[in-house]
Motif scaffolding. Structure first.
Motif, PDB file in Angstrom:
ATOM      1  N   LEU A   1     -38.788 -23.475   6.217  1.00 15.57           N
ATOM      2  CA  LEU A   1     -37.539 -22.709   6.263  1.00 15.57           C
ATOM      3  C   LEU A   1     -36.333 -23.611   6.012  1.00 15.57           C
ATOM      4  O   LEU A   1     -35.426 -23.260   5.238  1.00 15.57           O
ATOM      5  CB  LEU A   1     -37.409 -22.012   7.617  1.00 15.57           C
ATOM      6  N   TRP A   2     -36.304 -24.784   6.633  1.00 14.98           N
ATOM      7  CA  TRP A   2     -35.197 -25.719   6.414  1.00 14.98           C
ATOM      8  C   TRP A   2     -35.178 -26.232   4.981  1.00 14.98           C
ATOM      9  O   TRP A   2     -34.106 -26.442   4.392  1.00 14.98           O
ATOM     10  CB  TRP A   2     -35.302 -26.893   7.384  1.00 14.98           C
ATOM     11  N   LEU A   3     -36.367 -26.429   4.386  1.00 15.94           N
ATOM     12  CA  LEU A   3     -36.435 -26.867   3.000  1.00 15.94           C
ATOM     13  C   LEU A   3     -35.871 -25.803   2.069  1.00 15.94           C
ATOM     14  O   LEU A   3     -35.105 -26.107   1.141  1.00 15.94           O
ATOM     15  CB  LEU A   3     -37.885 -27.193   2.634  1.00 15.94           C
TER      16      LEU A   3
ATOM     17  N   PHE B   1     -41.159 -36.232  21.895  1.00 17.42           N
ATOM     18  CA  PHE B   1     -40.587 -35.350  20.882  1.00 17.42           C
ATOM     19  C   PHE B   1     -41.564 -34.206  20.620  1.00 17.42           C
ATOM     20  O   PHE B   1     -42.750 -34.455  20.372  1.00 17.42           O
ATOM     21  CB  PHE B   1     -40.314 -36.107  19.573  1.00 17.42           C
ATOM     22  N   LEU B   2     -41.050 -32.979  20.697  1.00 17.15           N
ATOM     23  CA  LEU B   2     -41.883 -31.825  20.415  1.00 17.15           C
ATOM     24  C   LEU B   2     -41.957 -31.618  18.907  1.00 17.15           C
ATOM     25  O   LEU B   2     -40.935 -31.569  18.233  1.00 17.15           O
ATOM     26  CB  LEU B   2     -41.305 -30.578  21.089  1.00 17.15           C
ATOM     27  N   ARG B   3     -43.161 -31.523  18.408  1.00 15.73           N
ATOM     28  CA  ARG B   3     -43.348 -31.346  16.971  1.00 15.73           C
ATOM     29  C   ARG B   3     -43.123 -29.888  16.602  1.00 15.73           C
ATOM     30  O   ARG B   3     -43.737 -28.993  17.169  1.00 15.73           O
ATOM     31  CB  ARG B   3     -44.754 -31.783  16.569  1.00 15.73           C
ATOM     32  N   SER B   4     -42.216 -29.651  15.643  1.00 13.72           N
ATOM     33  CA  SER B   4     -41.921 -28.299  15.205  1.00 13.72           C
ATOM     34  C   SER B   4     -43.050 -27.765  14.337  1.00 13.72           C
ATOM     35  O   SER B   4     -43.737 -28.534  13.650  1.00 13.72           O
ATOM     36  CB  SER B   4     -40.604 -28.269  14.409  1.00 13.72           C
ATOM     37  N   PRO B   5     -43.244 -26.455  14.356  1.00 11.26           N
ATOM     38  CA  PRO B   5     -44.288 -25.883  13.499  1.00 11.26           C
ATOM     39  C   PRO B   5     -43.924 -26.025  12.028  1.00 11.26           C
ATOM     40  O   PRO B   5     -42.765 -26.214  11.658  1.00 11.26           O
ATOM     41  CB  PRO B   5     -44.335 -24.418  13.938  1.00 11.26           C
TER      42      PRO B   5
END
Length: 277
Positions: A29-31, A19-23
């Motif tokens: 931004l999603w929060l 799984f690639l960890r998102s920055p």
């Protein structure tokens, strides 16, 4: 030999993470988006709707629909005159706005503008005209021009400039630069190359945009009368405010017929003109 080399390469190369960890900024931004979504649900008041409210809404809709039919023909002459005025506003707004749009488009097209400063200034002006809603322009122009179809016509002219100038400019930017450069290389002037190479190639897109704008302004003109800018909108507002829903039904039928008629006319022109060109 090749199999052994491939196996050695796969053994020595590190396996990619599952799984690639998102920055971190993406989580933030999603929060923020989730918080705004929850605030929007609360701000619109939809969470305060009760079961009784949900049952009451369809009853009110059916009550209004029951009073709308059969449509009333008592004020058919006034409605017809207002509908004709609506069409006139849309037509004149297009006839005046499209030539102005054409001129502005040549200044805000990247491949035709005489200077970057001119490009950004005209592009900003066109964006401002396009992003401001027509009803806002109508309210402002009622103060400047006065009540009636004059302010409505100027409003539709501004809406035409904002939409057509942008799409005209994009159509000219998408034209193949080869013919224009070839004409300039053999001694043609820049203006002559534009009129002989760029504009003819973009003409089908111009026609399509102009017809689409005619359909758009016809629909918009039907509601400008709500704020006093002339047309059928004032008749619709008066009928609804005085609870004459049968007259409102007649007006809605007229608007539907008008919009469908203009759309069919534009479709016929597209078939005839664009196929020939």
């Amino acid at each position: 030999m090749k199999d052994s080399l491939l196996s050695n390469h796969m053994t020595n190369s590190p396996t990619p993470p599952r799984f690639l960890r998102s920055p971190l900024w993406q989580y933030i931004l999603w929060l923020c988006f989730g918080t705004f979504l929850l605030a929007s649900i609360e701000g619109t008041g939809i969470v305060k709707l009760t079961f009784q409210d949900l049952i009451h809404i369809p009853k009110q809709i059916f009550y209004v629909l029951d009073r709308m039919f059969p449509p009333s023909l008592e004020r058919i002459s006034m409605v017809s005159k207002a509908m004709l005025q609506t069409l006139e506003m849309a037509l004149i707004g297009n006839l005046v706005g499209i030539p102005i749009s054409f001129v502005l488009a040549m200044f805000c097209a990247r491949n035709l503008t005489p200077h970057p400063v001119v490009y950004y200034f005209v592009r900003t002006l066109v964006t401002f005209l396009r992003t401001t809603p027509s009803l806002v322009w109508a309210i402002f122009l009622i103060v400047a021009v006065g009540l009636g179809p004059k302010s409505g016509t100027v409003t539709l002219m501004i809406a035409t400039i904002g939409l057509c100038a942008r799409f005209f400019a994009e159509s000219m930017e998408e034209v193949d630069p080869g013919p224009k450069e070839a004409l300039i290389s053999i001694g043609a002037s820049r203006i002559g190359a534009i009129f002989c190479a760029v504009l003819p190639a973009a003409t089908p897109a111009f026609i399509n945009t102009a017809l689409f704008n005619l359909e758009h302004t016809t629909r918009s003109s039907a509601v400008l009368g709500i704020v006093g800018a002339g047309g059928i909108g004032i008749e619709l507002m008066v009928s609804i405010k005085t609870f004459h829903y049968d007259e409102a039904a007649t007006i809605l039928i007229f608007v539907f017929v008008m919009v469908m008629g203009v759309e069919q006319l534009c479709a016929w022109i597209r078939r005839k003109v664009l196929v020939i060109s």
